[in-house]
Design a protein around this motif. Structure first.
Motif, PDB file in Angstrom:
ATOM      1  N   TRP A   1       0.832  -1.203   0.000  1.00 54.79           N
ATOM      2  CA  TRP A   1       0.000   0.000   0.000  1.00 54.79           C
ATOM      3  C   TRP A   1       0.866   1.252   0.000  1.00 54.79           C
ATOM      4  O   TRP A   1       0.562   2.227  -0.678  1.00 54.79           O
TER       5      TRP A   1
ATOM      6  N   LEU B   1       0.593   4.076  -2.781  1.00 53.32           N
ATOM      7  CA  LEU B   1       0.168   5.417  -2.381  1.00 53.32           C
ATOM      8  C   LEU B   1       1.307   6.439  -2.370  1.00 53.32           C
ATOM      9  O   LEU B   1       1.071   7.622  -2.160  1.00 53.32           O
TER      10      LEU B   1
ATOM     11  N   VAL C   1       1.098   5.239   5.972  1.00 53.74           N
ATOM     12  CA  VAL C   1      -0.145   4.489   5.745  1.00 53.74           C
ATOM     13  C   VAL C   1      -0.806   4.200   7.090  1.00 53.74           C
ATOM     14  O   VAL C   1      -2.021   4.396   7.244  1.00 53.74           O
TER      15      VAL C   1
ATOM     16  N   ALA D   1      -9.556   1.617   2.028  1.00 56.18           N
ATOM     17  CA  ALA D   1      -8.439   2.058   1.186  1.00 56.18           C
ATOM     18  C   ALA D   1      -8.737   3.375   0.464  1.00 56.18           C
ATOM     19  O   ALA D   1      -7.848   4.218   0.333  1.00 56.18           O
ATOM     20  N   ARG D   2      -9.952   3.559   0.016  1.00 51.80           N
ATOM     21  CA  ARG D   2     -10.287   4.813  -0.686  1.00 51.80           C
ATOM     22  C   ARG D   2     -10.226   6.009   0.261  1.00 51.80           C
ATOM     23  O   ARG D   2      -9.773   7.086  -0.112  1.00 51.80           O
TER      24      ARG D   2
ATOM     25  N   GLN E   1      -6.548   6.737   0.895  1.00 47.98           N
ATOM     26  CA  GLN E   1      -5.983   7.438  -0.266  1.00 47.98           C
ATOM     27  C   GLN E   1      -6.425   8.898  -0.278  1.00 47.98           C
ATOM     28  O   GLN E   1      -5.608   9.797  -0.497  1.00 47.98           O
TER      29      GLN E   1
ATOM     30  N   ILE F   1      -4.542  10.871   2.396  1.00 50.37           N
ATOM     31  CA  ILE F   1      -3.153  11.146   2.008  1.00 50.37           C
ATOM     32  C   ILE F   1      -3.102  12.226   0.933  1.00 50.37           C
ATOM     33  O   ILE F   1      -2.270  13.135   0.995  1.00 50.37           O
ATOM     34  N   GLU F   2      -3.995  12.159  -0.024  1.00 48.53           N
ATOM     35  CA  GLU F   2      -4.010  13.164  -1.090  1.00 48.53           C
ATOM     36  C   GLU F   2      -4.443  14.534  -0.579  1.00 48.53           C
ATOM     37  O   GLU F   2      -3.983  15.558  -1.078  1.00 48.53           O
TER      38      GLU F   2
END
Length: 62
Positions: free
Chosen positions: A21, A25, A32, A43-44, A47, A50-51
Motif C-alpha cells: 500500500w 500510495l 499508511v 483504502a479509498r 488514499q 493522504i491526497e
C-alpha cells in the motif's frame, strides 16, 4: 494482503500489505498506518486522506 482478500481495506497488522500500500500510495508504511489511524481501514478513504494532506503524509517525518 492475502489471496482473495478484497483490495478495499488495509490491514494494519499485515506488514507486507502495508509495504505494498505504501508503494501504491507513494508514502512510507508508517504514513499508511497514520492515515489508517485517522480515517480507518477503507483504502479509498486512506488514499483521499493522504491526497488531501500531502504535507503531513509525504514528508520525511515518517
Amino acid at each position: 494482503m492475502t489471496d482473495g482478500e478484497p483490495l478495499e481495506h488495509i490491514d494494519p497488522a499485515d506488514e507486507g500489505g502495508l509495504a505494498l500500500w505504501a508503494l501504491v500510495l507513494g508514502v512510507t508504511p508508517e504514513a499508511v498506518l497514520a492515515a489508517v489511524a485517522a480515517v480507518g481501514t477503507n483504502a479509498r478513504k486512506v488514499q483521499a486522506e493522504i491526497e488531501a494532506r500531502p504535507s503531513i503524509y509525504r514528508t520525511s517525518a515518517f
